[in-house]
Design an enzyme around this catalytic site. Structure first.
Site, PDB file in Angstrom:
ATOM      1  N   GLY A 151      -7.461  -8.080   5.437  1.00 59.12           N
ATOM      2  CA  GLY A 151      -8.259  -8.161   6.657  1.00 59.12           C
ATOM      3  C   GLY A 151      -7.516  -8.711   7.858  1.00 59.12           C
ATOM      4  CB  SER A 210       6.943 -43.146 -18.028  1.00 53.58           C
ATOM      5  OG  SER A 210       5.913 -42.260 -17.694  1.00 53.58           O
ATOM      6  NE  ARG A 218      -6.238  -4.851  -3.451  1.00 54.75           N
ATOM      7  CZ  ARG A 218      -6.808  -5.123  -2.305  1.00 54.75           C
ATOM      8  NH1 ARG A 218      -6.090  -5.248  -1.226  1.00 54.75           N
ATOM      9  NH2 ARG A 218      -8.115  -5.273  -2.211  1.00 54.75           N
ATOM     10  CG  MET A 227      -1.961  -7.134  10.230  1.00 59.47           C
ATOM     11  SD  MET A 227      -0.321  -6.822   9.603  1.00 59.47           S
ATOM     12  CE  MET A 227      -0.586  -6.639   7.883  1.00 59.47           C
ATOM     13  NE  ARG A 254      -6.858   3.594   5.037  1.00 61.45           N
ATOM     14  CZ  ARG A 254      -7.866   3.160   4.300  1.00 61.45           C
ATOM     15  NH1 ARG A 254      -7.725   2.090   3.574  1.00 61.45           N
ATOM     16  NH2 ARG A 254      -8.996   3.800   4.290  1.00 61.45           N
ATOM     17  CG  HIS A 301     -10.834 -46.543  -9.543  1.00 62.90           C
ATOM     18  ND1 HIS A 301     -12.162 -46.842  -9.660  1.00 62.90           N
ATOM     19  CD2 HIS A 301     -10.265 -46.883 -10.706  1.00 62.90           C
ATOM     20  CE1 HIS A 301     -12.367 -47.350 -10.854  1.00 62.90           C
ATOM     21  NE2 HIS A 301     -11.234 -47.394 -11.500  1.00 62.90           N
ATOM     22  CE1 TYR A 321       5.991 -38.914 -21.276  1.00 54.64           C
ATOM     23  CE2 TYR A 321       8.131 -39.269 -22.315  1.00 54.64           C
ATOM     24  CZ  TYR A 321       7.019 -39.766 -21.644  1.00 54.64           C
ATOM     25  OH  TYR A 321       6.929 -41.086 -21.339  1.00 54.64           O
ATOM     26  CB  CYS A 367       2.694 -41.098 -17.033  1.00 55.19           C
ATOM     27  SG  CYS A 367       3.174 -42.613 -16.196  1.00 55.19           S
ATOM     28  CE  LYS A 383      -3.928   0.009   2.058  1.00 56.42           C
ATOM     29  NZ  LYS A 383      -4.899  -0.252   3.076  1.00 56.42           N
TER      30      LYS A 383
HETATM   31  C1  PEP Z   1       1.618 -43.938 -11.177  1.00 47.80           C
HETATM   32  O1  PEP Z   1       1.756 -44.791 -10.303  1.00 47.80           O
HETATM   33  O2  PEP Z   1       2.035 -42.775 -11.077  1.00 47.80           O
HETATM   34  C2  PEP Z   1       0.892 -44.256 -12.408  1.00 47.80           C
HETATM   35  C3  PEP Z   1       0.819 -43.391 -13.390  1.00 47.80           C
HETATM   36  O3  PEP Z   1       0.251 -45.445 -12.464  1.00 47.80           O
HETATM   37  P1  PEP Z   1      -1.151 -45.751 -11.763  1.00 47.80           P
HETATM   38  O4  PEP Z   1      -1.678 -44.455 -11.253  1.00 47.80           O
HETATM   39  O5  PEP Z   1      -2.014 -46.354 -12.788  1.00 47.80           O
HETATM   40  O6  PEP Z   1      -0.751 -46.690 -10.691  1.00 47.80           O
END
Ligand code: PEP
Ligand code: MG
Length: 885
Positions: free
Chosen positions: A109, A770, A344, A111, A100, A460, A857, A837, A30
């Protein structure tokens, strides 16, 4: 902490302006911006800022003001008096100030503020004379006693409120504004006694005493439990304290030519370049915030005072030219004169962030790099999924884990079958389960959203829902699900199968009734941001997809291949699950092979579809991973059906189930271990992949499969399975007399700590790695990813963990394994391609880490592909700017 400067007070005004916007650390956000606005000629009431260093000193001195601080304050007050022509505490045109807080990081909020400081019995009359309005002066005085008492001296606010109500009823006044001068005088007396009773002192009649105490109060407020907690939660560290801004008061409640308001220089919801805000005529700032009166839209301001509206528009231009960013301002108009009290960077939605960034580049205010780093990558999801109408009311029942973003509503279905049945009839249903298991997949697929009372972010239900871009709230533990009576209870309210519930997958809110949604439309600005991101990023972005539809969706979002195709999801569908179960229940290899033969054509056609959708791009297919009994069911009726279908007794089904039972299935017979004990499964899958690739190639589709072996923990495991895969590929090629080129890379997931530790040995047998960071996190922490919700909330609450490690990569622990795995892997195989992944592949902070350790990647669910593209660009830009420093 070392105190660097002896100068503790920085003045801003016509006389001089000593601060600037770059001094946030020392002057707070401020203070720095008040100085900056003054310096560029905007109408800011003059004042000065006490540094954050002084706050640090105050704390070092055991809550004592640094010596000579108040002397410096006094000399600045004298400059202020000269500039304003008013005298602090005077009975003739007195100077009134506000005090202030303002730290370097915004702590809304946390102080407090004291307004109207400098009013005493004596100066009250001076103020009344100066403004020719005694009622106004009395009102300002009673507000000061209340605020000073409450904020500075800790007098309970209710005690003032009680007196206010008593006197209002005594004078027959309903509204605060209806109390006349005599009433206000009585109120001031009453407030003074409340003050005296609670503090044992008279309300201070020396204005400098008021000022000193207020400065101390603001300094102390830096360490109130709520401020400390706020900084912890928001990970605000390394700050010295709060600054204190002392500024000449301007009054928006001086009559019909006065007012106050707040505004954004652009629309914070849509980003449209139009001044956006609200104002109130004849009111003070707190009236706008308190919502006692409904403010007017800024559009209407020109009707009230066109000259002021024009001035505000000019102010918007000046601010945006100067700050090169959308601003959020506070202003007051005192008797026709406009003053700015704050500016701001304005908070905004994802849609607005994208539009503003692109527009500002087009307007020549910022570079493309700046445009890219300004957009919080996660906010892009808001552009891709349906959202609730932000104006709609929400009757929030509870908040679960925001497992998969989106906004949806439907009636409640309590089993997968019910969901299928009812959606076939055209009903929109939410699948409500304690948790989900593979046999729920068909129900999950048709449901408009998924709600579970247990399970975490990588449960899941969450993984599947995210993959489909389907809204899911998981782990809403306050909800009691009564499957038998088909009801849910929460907060003492009960909802049945025909009641409608809304889910907000972005916030985790579970809401009673239908909140209206709106569909997204991808804007030109969104495409521009994606194009620019692609130019800057080094990391490739793939997707986790196991159906042609998802693959196509991801490709439309810019995915450059599939990083994880979980083949087990392909076995859940009706016809296939029976063969799958038959295969699992089989006692001989021959029986198993016969079921696998039935599954083969299904797998093959799935792969053909996926290769087509990903024509020309790599597709990493993972061999079967979950423990087999996940495909079976505990439901007696299904077991009976199965026994009948397979021509065996229910006892035999049960016996086999018992044999397959594992105490720790996640650490049990799964992943590559299945292929070692049942090589025929691997053979069927590799055969399906190779046949599909050859058939695709023969039909002109450039199929590029990669085979990934899950859950490898040792080089020998991989070497053993690799040779089996290679052999099967050769057999298929021979059988199909294929002469063309078909290089199927064979690699592995690194998801067991041992695999990361021995990555150099493993890399000898892998063309790619991966990182399966879901399992790697599970096994590194020893946290079951399916059960984390039983203890994670407490871990977060106690700050044992700062965030869910299944959502954002634990860089200091699991991250080490990634880095080590990468370096060791590449030390053995120079060109080893490495990606990630696990769910972290779509999380911006984790993506930045992946960029920094040189992965090739990231792979994430289709709806997160744009987020990952932007996050990868931001990581690259960030690293570039570091190397310039
Ligand atoms: C993992 O374990 O990060 C993965 C991609 O495989 P899953 O989630 O299917 O076990
Ligand atoms: Mg895994």
């Amino acid at each position: 902490m070392t105190i660097k400067s002896l100068k503790r007070v920085y003045y801003f005004g016509k006389t001089m302006s000593e601060g600037s916007k770059d001094m946030k650390e020392l002057l707070g956000g401020k203070g720095a911006n008040l100085a900056e606005m003054t310096a560029i000629g905007l109408p800011v009431p003059p004042g000065f800022t006490i540094t954050t260093e002084s706050c640090a000193e105050y704390n070092q001195l055991d809550r004592n003001l640094p010596k000579r601080l108040m002397q410096e304050v006094r000399s600045n007050m004298e400059i202020l008096e000269r500039e304003t022509g008013k005298v602090f505490g005077s009975e003739d045109n007195p100077l009134i100030v506000s005090v202030r807080s303002g730290a370097a990081a915004s702590m809304p909020g946390m102080m407090d503020t004291v307004l109207n400081l400098g009013l005493t019995d004596q100066s009250l009359e001076g103020l009344a004379k100066a403004f020719g309005n005694r009622r106004f002066a009395l009102d300002a005085y009673r507000r000061l006693i209340n605020m000073f008492g409450d904020v500075v001296m800790g007098v309970p606010h209710e005690q003032f409120e009680k007196e206010f109500d008593r006197i209002k009823s005594q004078y027959g006044a309903k509204l605060d504004t209806e109390l006349d001068e005599t009433g206000l005088e009585k109120l001031i007396d009453a407030y003074k006694s409340v003050y005296q009773k609670n503090t044992g002192e008279e309300f201070p009649q020396n204005p400098y005493q008021q000022l000193e105490k207020s400065v101390e109060a603001v300094f102390s407020s830096w360490n109130t439990p709520r401020a400390v907690r706020y900084r912890e939660i928001n990970e605000i560290t390394g700050l010295m304290g709060t600054a204190v801004n002392i500024q000449t008061m301007v009054f928006g409640n001086m009559g019909e030519d006065s007012g106050t308001g707040v505004a954004f220089t652009r629309n914070p919801s849509t980003g449209v370049n139009k001044f956006y805000g609200e104002f109130l005529i004849n009111a003070q700032g707190e009236d706008v915030v308190a919502g006692i009166r409904t403010p007017k839209n800024l559009d209407e301001m020109s009707v009230w005072r066109n000259d002021i509206y024009d001035q505000l528009l000019e102010t918007k231009r000046i601010l945006e030219d100067h700050y090169r960013e959308m601003q959020d301002i506070e202003f007051t108009i005192e008797r026709g004169t406009l003053y700015l009290l704050q500016t701001r960077t304005g908070k905004r939605t994802g849609v607005a962030a994208v539009k503003i960034a692109v527009d500002m580049f087009v307007e020549g205010r910022i570079t493309r790099r700046e445009a890219l780093v300004r957009i919080p990558a996660n906010d892009l999801t808001q552009l891709l999924l349906p959202t609730f109408d932000p104006k709609a009311k929400r009757d929030v029942l509870t908040v679960g884990l925001p497992a998969s973003p989106g906004a949806t509503f439907g009636m409640l279905a309590f089993s997968a079958d019910e969901a299928v049945e009812r959606s076939e009839k055209g009903e929109s249903v939410l699948l409500v389960r304690k948790d989900t298991s593979p046999e729920d997949v068909s129900g999950m697929h048709v449901a408009v959203g998924i709600l579970t009372s247990t399970g975490g972010m990588t449960s899941h239900a969450a993984v599947v829902a995210r993959g489909w871009g389907k809204c899911c709230v998981a782990g809403a533990g306050e909800i009691d699900i009564d499957e038998k009576n088909r009801t849910i209870s929460v907060q003492g309210r009960t909802f049945g199968a025909n009641d409608i519930i809304s889910l907000d997958g972005t916030s985790g809110e579970v809401i009673a009734g239908a909140v209206p949604t709106q569909d997204p439309e991808l804007s030109e600005e969104f495409s521009a941001i994606m194009e620019w991101a692609d130019e800057f990023r080094r990391l490739k972005v793939r997707t986790n997809a196991d159906t042609p539809k998802d693959a196509k969706k991801a490709r439309d979002f810019g995915a450059e291949g599939i990083g994880l195709c979980r083949t087990e999801h392909m076995f859940f569908e009706d016809e296939r699950i029976t063969d799958m179960r038959r295969m699992i229940l089989a006692e001989t290899e021959q029986e198993r092979r016969s079921s696998l033969d039935n599954l083969l054509p299904h797998q093959r056609s799935d792969f053909i579809g996926i290769f087509k959708a990903m024509d020309g791009l790599p597709v990493t297919i993972r061999l079967l991973d979950p423990p087999l009994h996940e495909f079976l069911t505990q439901e007696e009726s299904v077991q009976e059906e199965l026994a009948e279908h397979l021509g065996i007794t229910i006892e035999k089904v049960k016996l086999r189930l018992e044999q397959l039972h594992e105490s720790n299935p996640m650490l049990g017979h799964r992943g590559c271990r299945l292929s070692i004990t049942y090589p025929e499964i691997l053979e069927m899958q590799v055969r399906a992949i190779t046949e599909a690739a050859i058939e695709s190639k023969n039909n002109g589709v450039d199929a590029s499969p990669e085979i990934m072996i899950p859950l490898v923990g040792s080089a020998r495991e991989l070497a053993y399975l690799r040779s089996k895969v290679e052999k099967t590929i050769e057999i298929v090629k021979d059988k199909m007399s294929y002469q063309g080129t078909l290089d199927i890379a064979i690699g592995t997931m690194i998801e067991i700590p041992r695999a990361a530790l021995t990555a150099d040995e493993i890399a000898k047998h892998a063309e790619f790695f991966s990182f399966g960071t879901n399992d790697l996190t599970q096994m590194t922490f020893g946290f079951s990813r399916d059960d984390i919700n039983t203890f994670l909330p407490e871990y977060i609450k106690q700050e044992i963990l700062l965030c869910d490690p299944f959502q954002s990569l634990d860089v200091s622990g699991v991250g080490q394994l990634l880095e080590m795995g990468t370096n060791k892997g590449r030390s053995a195989r120079n060109k080893l391609k490495i990606g990630i992944c696990g769910e972290h592949g779509g999380d911006p902070a984790s993506i930045e880490f992946c960029h920094n350790i040189d992965l090739d990647y990231v792979s994430c669910s289709p709806f997160r592909v744009p987020v990952a593209r932007l996050a990868a660009a931001q990581a690259a830009i960030k690293k570039l700017s570091f190397s310039y420093d």
